[in-house]
Scaffold this motif. Structure first.
Motif: not given
Length: 156
Positions: A60, A67-73, A64-65, A75-76
């Motif tokens: 990201c 929380g979104d960065l955390y989930r992307h990096d 990128t906010p 959890h994905h």
């Protein structure tokens, strides 16, 4: 389990015949905060070279906010990668968390690099997980060859 969940570079069909290799999925991770423009350019160039051989997962941007960065990096990217390429030249809590999650939680093979003179935490240099390698380099061009050797060791 789906095809993308498998951490192997080849599969066998029902007759036991080897199927063609797919591109390995890698997560190329490094500190983003505090990098000099010159070093950032070298990392982008290296990442682009890896895209010719691997499916390199996107990270990201700075907008990128959190929380979104955390989930992307985490959890994905860390979860679906076949292996991690970690550049430890700069201190980074985020990179350390990604490495810890990948190595300890998901048991991903990982290779980490740092410039010969870079200060790197003993928590990183002391990792004794058998599918982890920490290597020093003098020139960014050395990293590409070392990653290919790492790939051969784990994925043949």
């Amino acid at each position: 389990m789906t095809f993308n969940d498998l951490s192997v570079s080849w599969l066998k069909n029902r007759n036991g015949d080897k199927m063609p290799k797919r591109k390995l999925v890698v997560y190329f991770s490094c500190a983003l905060s505090g990098l000099s423009p010159e070093h950032r350019a070298k990392m982008v160039e290296l990442r682009n070279k890896f895209q010719k051989r691997y499916k390199v997962l996107e990270f990201c941007g700075p907008e990128t906010p959190a929380g979104d960065l955390y989930r992307h990096d985490i959890h994905h990217c860390v979860r679906v990668a076949d292996f991690l390429i970690c550049i430890c030249d700069e201190r980074s809590t985020g990179l350390g968390y990604e490495m810890g999650t990948g190595i300890e939680k998901y048991r991903k093979p990982a290779v980490a690099f740092a410039r010969r003179e870079a200060l790197v935490s003993k928590v990183i240099t002391g990792i004794d997980y058998p599918d982890f390698s920490f290597l020093r380099y003098d020139n960014v061009s050395q990293i590409e060859k070392l990653v290919y050797q790492f790939e051969e060791r784990f994925f043949g």
